[in-house]
Design an enzyme around this catalytic site. Structure first.
Site, short mmCIF file in Angstrom:
data_model
loop_
_atom_site.label_atom_id
_atom_site.label_comp_id
_atom_site.label_asym_id
_atom_site.label_seq_id
_atom_site.Cartn_x
_atom_site.Cartn_y
_atom_site.Cartn_z
N HIS A 200 2.71 3.24 -8.91
CA HIS A 200 2.53 1.81 -9.18
C HIS A 200 3.75 1.26 -9.93
O HIS A 200 4.22 0.16 -9.66
CB HIS A 200 1.26 1.57 -10.00
CG HIS A 200 0.01 2.00 -9.29
ND1 HIS A 200 -0.25 1.69 -7.98
CD2 HIS A 200 -1.06 2.73 -9.71
CE1 HIS A 200 -1.43 2.20 -7.62
NE2 HIS A 200 -1.93 2.84 -8.67
N ASP B 170 0.83 -1.22 0.00
CA ASP B 170 0.00 0.00 0.00
C ASP B 170 0.86 1.27 0.00
O ASP B 170 1.98 1.26 0.53
CB ASP B 170 -0.90 -0.03 1.25
CG ASP B 170 -2.08 0.91 1.13
OD1 ASP B 170 -2.27 1.50 0.04
OD2 ASP B 170 -2.81 1.07 2.12
N LEU C 195 10.65 -20.87 -4.65
CA LEU C 195 9.60 -20.02 -4.08
C LEU C 195 8.30 -20.10 -4.89
O LEU C 195 8.34 -20.05 -6.11
CB LEU C 195 10.10 -18.56 -4.11
CG LEU C 195 9.08 -17.47 -3.76
CD1 LEU C 195 8.78 -17.47 -2.26
CD2 LEU C 195 9.59 -16.09 -4.19
C1 FPP Z 1 -1.90 0.29 -3.34
O1 FPP Z 1 -1.47 1.61 -3.39
C2 FPP Z 1 -1.34 -0.50 -4.44
C3 FPP Z 1 -2.08 -1.09 -5.41
C4 FPP Z 1 -3.55 -1.02 -5.45
C5 FPP Z 1 -1.43 -1.82 -6.52
C6 FPP Z 1 -0.21 -2.58 -6.18
C7 FPP Z 1 0.36 -3.12 -7.43
C8 FPP Z 1 1.67 -3.09 -7.77
C9 FPP Z 1 2.73 -2.57 -6.88
C10 FPP Z 1 2.08 -3.67 -9.06
C11 FPP Z 1 2.26 -5.11 -8.80
C12 FPP Z 1 2.77 -5.86 -9.94
C13 FPP Z 1 2.67 -7.22 -9.99
C14 FPP Z 1 3.39 -7.94 -11.08
C15 FPP Z 1 1.91 -8.00 -9.01
P1 FPP Z 1 -2.55 2.76 -3.49
O2 FPP Z 1 -2.76 3.08 -4.93
O3 FPP Z 1 -3.78 2.35 -2.75
O4 FPP Z 1 -1.82 3.91 -2.75
P2 FPP Z 1 -2.48 5.08 -1.87
O5 FPP Z 1 -3.20 4.38 -0.76
O6 FPP Z 1 -1.29 5.83 -1.40
O7 FPP Z 1 -3.37 5.85 -2.76
#
Ligand code: FPP
Length: 247
Positions: free
Chosen positions: A43, A26, A137
């Protein structure tokens, strides 16, 4: 930095390793905001953190790593962000598959097919399949995942199997229910990490986390790296897990 990571790795007790670590990644949006960048850049940067964590998980012989990539609730975000996230996850997987194979990593998607285009699901499935001979893994990507949706699908499958006389009502117990979840064959998570200061499960592995230990950090996911991951494991190793029993 490398030295510091190695020092922490050396402190890990192989006999008290968590078998399964799950991560709620997050804070990508807030990270981007801090740098006055569009959310999608957060992201993108998040994928770099994930790459590091997958790599070191293999190095320390972790058996299962599960990350929350896209939740069933994430569809409510702007169309642009949703499309970006879906594309980023699939493209990252396709881009990294050769490296992951080299590192003996087995990949699985956990989630529902609902709302996803067939071509998307097919591509994800075919890419993951390339890794299914691997023995290191197991890296699970919770994708279009929701814990409640997972339980609903389990209920539907169980009632169908009862109707088809494959099982009877008397067979229903905790083990049977676990075997109808996306995570069948995967042990429950021992440790759940959530970044960015939020302290909730957000519909992630709600059945499976009954006895999980939690580790929270204020670090935003794009800044999360090996050192903190090792610290979380070391902290876990000092916990007293009783699973409801007396000492
Ligand atoms: C939360 O941050 C994150 C997500 C909803 C997406 C996480 C995905 C990735 C890091 C890419 C992963 C890639 C693979 C291959 C699995 P948020 O957008 O909710 O952040 P905020 O709370 O600060 O707005």
């Amino acid at each position: 930095m490398k030295n510091e990571i190695t020092k922490l790795i050396d402190q890990i007790d192989p006999n008290r390793m968590p078998k399964h670590i799950a991560i709620i990644m997050d804070g990508n949006g807030r990270w981007a905001k801090n740098y006055k960048l569009p959310r999608i850049q957060g992201h993108r940067k998040g994928v770099d953190s994930l790459r590091k964590i997958v790599k070191i998980s293999g190095d320390i012989d972790l058996k299962y790593l599960t990350v929350y990539g896209f939740s069933t609730e994430n569809w409510t975000r702007s169309k642009m962000e949703v499309n970006f996230l879906l594309k980023l996850i699939l493209e990252s997987l396709v881009k990294e598959i050769d490296d992951l194979n080299k590192n003996n990593v087995l990949i699985r998607f956990l989630g529902t097919e609902k709302k996803l285009e067939v071509s998307y699901y097919k591509k994800a499935y075919e890419t993951c399949k390339k890794s299914w001979k691997n023995t290191g893994l197991q890296f699970n990507i919770a994708m279009n995942y929701g814990g409640r949706q997972e339980i609903v699908e389990a209920f539907l499958a169980i009632s169908k199997d009862i109707k088809d006389s494959k099982i009877s009502e008397k067979d229903i117990d905790e083990k049977l229910i676990s075997n109808y979840l996306y995570t069948k064959m995967i042990p429950d998570p021992d440790l759940i990490i959530r970044t960015s200061g939020e302290q909730r499960l957000s519909n992630f592995l709600i059945w499976q986390s009954a006895y999980a230990e939690f580790w929270f950090t204020d670090t935003l996911w794009p800044d999360f790296a090996e050192i903190e991951f090792m610290q979380a494991i070391l902290d876990f190793q000092n916990r007293d897990r009783r699973f409801g029993a007396r000492k």
